[in-house]
Scaffold this motif. Structure first.
Motif, PDB file in Angstrom:
ATOM      1  N   LYS A 156       0.845  -1.196   0.000  1.00 18.11           N
ATOM      2  CA  LYS A 156       0.000   0.000   0.000  1.00 18.11           C
ATOM      3  C   LYS A 156       0.878   1.242   0.000  1.00 18.11           C
ATOM      4  O   LYS A 156       1.759   1.394   0.844  1.00 18.11           O
ATOM      5  CB  LYS A 156      -0.928   0.004   1.214  1.00 18.11           C
ATOM      6  N   ALA A 200     -11.854   7.797  -1.371  1.00 21.32           N
ATOM      7  CA  ALA A 200     -11.237   6.830  -2.280  1.00 21.32           C
ATOM      8  C   ALA A 200      -9.720   6.963  -2.264  1.00 21.32           C
ATOM      9  O   ALA A 200      -8.999   5.959  -2.320  1.00 21.32           O
ATOM     10  CB  ALA A 200     -11.768   7.028  -3.691  1.00 21.32           C
ATOM     11  N   GLU A 201      -9.230   8.194  -2.172  1.00 17.68           N
ATOM     12  CA  GLU A 201      -7.787   8.416  -2.151  1.00 17.68           C
ATOM     13  C   GLU A 201      -7.160   7.913  -0.854  1.00 17.68           C
ATOM     14  O   GLU A 201      -6.118   7.246  -0.870  1.00 17.68           O
ATOM     15  CB  GLU A 201      -7.490   9.908  -2.333  1.00 17.68           C
ATOM     16  N   THR A 202      -7.797   8.207   0.282  1.00 23.12           N
ATOM     17  CA  THR A 202      -7.209   7.798   1.557  1.00 23.12           C
ATOM     18  C   THR A 202      -7.439   6.317   1.853  1.00 23.12           C
ATOM     19  O   THR A 202      -6.756   5.746   2.706  1.00 23.12           O
ATOM     20  CB  THR A 202      -7.755   8.657   2.712  1.00 23.12           C
ATOM     21  N   ASP A 203      -8.381   5.690   1.151  1.00 24.48           N
ATOM     22  CA  ASP A 203      -8.501   4.229   1.239  1.00 24.48           C
ATOM     23  C   ASP A 203      -7.351   3.558   0.494  1.00 24.48           C
ATOM     24  O   ASP A 203      -6.892   2.482   0.877  1.00 24.48           O
ATOM     25  CB  ASP A 203      -9.830   3.758   0.648  1.00 24.48           C
ATOM     26  N   LYS A 204      -6.904   4.217  -0.568  1.00 31.09           N
ATOM     27  CA  LYS A 204      -5.869   3.645  -1.436  1.00 31.09           C
ATOM     28  C   LYS A 204      -4.457   3.939  -0.942  1.00 31.09           C
ATOM     29  O   LYS A 204      -3.530   3.157  -1.171  1.00 31.09           O
ATOM     30  CB  LYS A 204      -6.041   4.204  -2.851  1.00 31.09           C
ATOM     31  N   VAL A 205      -4.291   5.084  -0.279  1.00 29.79           N
ATOM     32  CA  VAL A 205      -2.964   5.564   0.110  1.00 29.79           C
ATOM     33  C   VAL A 205      -2.961   5.905   1.596  1.00 29.79           C
ATOM     34  O   VAL A 205      -3.859   6.599   2.081  1.00 29.79           O
ATOM     35  CB  VAL A 205      -2.577   6.824  -0.699  1.00 29.79           C
TER      36      VAL A 205
END
Length: 255
Positions: free
Chosen positions: A4, A34-39
């Motif tokens: 991640k 969506a961004e903070t779920d991914k990063v």
């Protein structure tokens, strides 16, 4: 192995606690779920802002984690001006930098100091971001791989396989920090690959494959995607661009 991405903003000696609160509020507003779920995203303010930023993150349930820029080697005692790992842990600090090039170059932190700090961070339940990197002279002398392997080996001396799951490495070529110069994505990846190979030799291939390795050195929204596309770069330790909510949010979005 899927790793991640991890973006951390190192504010260095900038921003009062009030300025820091404003920056975190603006940054969090601009980041999507969506961004903070991914990063994974962390902010690393000066010591004086830690309590204010911790209260803000916890109170508003912001999708950010808190980091500190340095830590003392000792548990406690007559060390005026120092901040202990226990003090940081009590503020819910999750990440602590160890061996940042400015600590090495300006304040004289040795490899032994850096190793002691890594151990203190782990001892108190936090996660170290071990910073390593070569100077311009070392790079021009063809010593990059040797320097990186040496700093990683010394910095992680005595660290267990299990504790390595909590360690992040940041590759920050000294000549590219705050200079506007950035290693090419290929050069940055070569340095990160050397670090990963060293970890695999010190521990095992699984540990080498799993460890998160950030690149740090004049990372901006305009170059982060190309850097992150490299196979051995898993994130960024961001300096100047982390002081702008627009730039830092854009950088996370592009990662």
């Amino acid at each position: 192995m899927a790793r991640k991405p991890f973006i951390a903003g190192n504010w260095k000696m900038n921003l009062t606690h009030l300025e820091g609160i404003k920056l975190v509020q603006e940054t969090a507003y601009k980041l999507t779920k969506a961004e903070t779920d991914k990063v994974d995203v962390a902010v690393i303010p000066a010591f004086t802002a830690l309590r204010s930023i911790q209260t803000l993150i916890d109170g508003d349930r912001l999708p950010l984690s808190l980091g500190a820029q340095d830590v003392a080697i000792e548990d406690s005692g007559a060390f005026t001006g120092a901040v202990s790992a226990e003090m940081l842990a009590a503020l819910d600090v999750r990440w602590v930098l160890a061996g940042h090039s400015e600590r090495r170059e300006i304040f004289g932190d040795t490899d032994a100091d850096v190793n002691a700090k890594v151990k203190q961070i782990l001892k108190y339940g936090m996660n170290p971001i071990l910073c390593v990197g070569e100077t311009l002279d070392q790079r021009e002398a063809g010593e990059t791989d040797t320097v990186l392997s040496h700093q990683v080996t010394k910095g992680l001396a005595g660290i267990s396989h299990d504790d390595m799951a909590r360690v992040v490495i940041a590759y920050e070529p000294v000549w590219a920090i705050g200079t506007g110069k950035t290693a090419t994505p290929e050069d940055a990846n070569t340095g990160c690959a050397t670090i990963r190979a060293t970890i695999a030799q010190l521990f095992n291939e699984d540990v080498g494959d799993a460890i998160i390795i950030q690149y740090g050195g004049s990372v901006k929204p305009g170059n982060v995607a190309e850097l992150m596309a490299q196979p051995d770069i898993d994130g960024a330790l961001v300096g100047g661009a982390s002081l702008s909510a627009d730039d830092f949010a854009a950088l996370v979005a592009a990662s």
